[in-house]
Design a protein around this motif. Structure first.
Motif, PDB file in Angstrom:
ATOM      1  N   SER A 182      -3.400  -0.007  -5.085  1.00 43.89           N
ATOM      2  CA  SER A 182      -4.739   0.020  -4.510  1.00 43.89           C
ATOM      3  C   SER A 182      -4.864  -1.099  -3.487  1.00 43.89           C
ATOM      4  O   SER A 182      -4.050  -2.028  -3.456  1.00 43.89           O
ATOM      5  CB  SER A 182      -5.793  -0.161  -5.608  1.00 43.89           C
ATOM      6  N   ASP A 183      -5.890  -1.015  -2.675  1.00 43.73           N
ATOM      7  CA  ASP A 183      -6.075  -2.054  -1.655  1.00 43.73           C
ATOM      8  C   ASP A 183      -6.182  -3.435  -2.280  1.00 43.73           C
ATOM      9  O   ASP A 183      -5.556  -4.397  -1.814  1.00 43.73           O
ATOM     10  CB  ASP A 183      -7.330  -1.753  -0.820  1.00 43.73           C
TER      11      ASP A 183
ATOM     12  N   ARG B 242       0.848  -1.200   0.000  1.00 45.22           N
ATOM     13  CA  ARG B 242       0.000   0.000   0.000  1.00 45.22           C
ATOM     14  C   ARG B 242       0.880   1.245   0.000  1.00 45.22           C
ATOM     15  O   ARG B 242       0.581   2.242  -0.673  1.00 45.22           O
ATOM     16  CB  ARG B 242      -0.944  -0.003   1.197  1.00 45.22           C
TER      17      ARG B 242
END
Length: 232
Positions: free
Chosen positions: A144-145, A139
């Protein structure tokens, strides 16, 4: 309980016949020693009870079954490997590399356990911290997650897969391990040029196949992550 732990009130308070005061750590220590000495078959409540000087049923006060114990053993290996790991302030790529080397080394030091547990999800504290740290690094790299989770899964599976493979090789009897290593300078070197032209062309460097490919694979994964990272 959600993490598989046995409630504290069920745990033994008195020493065993051999004077050992049972605890989760003591049982895990004993399990690591027995598996290291005698192989996977040593991970039984009967063998553990005999080694600890207690009735085997006493172990169920700490672990639901031998699989529960195996997960605790795997989590210990992760915890020992990650002890002192401080990724804050490190470049994310360097921190991932150190994390990978630590985990791989931890399982190589316990090769007979690695064959049993490297592919398991321990659902315990040390693993929680390791997964949190790894996803956090990705992260931080700008993923992105969802991508951080996907890429961490690929990263850690590469590490654990090589750990299990290398540990399995180390766990072989010495004569079998040496025979496998000699193959690259023996039977492979004797293959005909006509039948195997590409092997013949690289005959001089085929012994490179005899070592672990872990660090090469790790650098390839890290390079791919750097290339894909939004932050470069």
């Amino acid at each position: 309980m959600a993490d598989g732990r046995i409630p504290a009130e069920r745990r033994r308070r008195k020493p065993t016949r051999s004077g050992v005061l049972l605890s989760e750590d003591v049982i895990v220590d004993c399990a690591l020693r027995l598996v290291g000495q005698h192989g996977p078959d040593a991970l039984s409540v009967r063998r553990l009870g005999a080694a600890l000087g207690c009735d085997p049923s006493a172990l169920y006060r700490y672990f639901h079954n031998t699989d529960d114990l195996l997960l605790a053993v795997a989590d210990r290996i992760i915890g020992d490997a990650m002890a002192g790991f401080e990724p804050d302030g490190m470049p994310w790529r360097d921190a991932l590399r150190e994390m990978a080397l630590r985990i791989h080394r931890g399982y190589r030091e316990q090769p007979r356990v690695a064959a049993l547990a490297a592919y398991r999800v321990t659902r315990r504290a040390h693993e929680f911290r390791a997964v949190d740290a790894g996803i956090g690094l990705l992260r931080r790299a700008g993923f992105s997650d969802a991508d951080a989770v996907r890429h961490y899964s690929a990263f850690v599976d590469t590490v654990l897969g090589h750990a299990a493979l290398d540990a399995a090789h180390l766990a072989l009897p010495v004569e079998r391990r040496e025979a496998d290593d000699r193959a690259w300078t023996g039977v492979y070197a004797e293959l005909s040029d006509a039948g195997h032209p590409h092997l013949a062309a690289v005959r001089g460097v085929l012994p490179l196949m005899g070592g672990s490919s872990f660090e090469t694979a790790l650098e390839l994964v890290l390079a791919a992550l750097v290339a894909a990272a939004p932050g470069g």
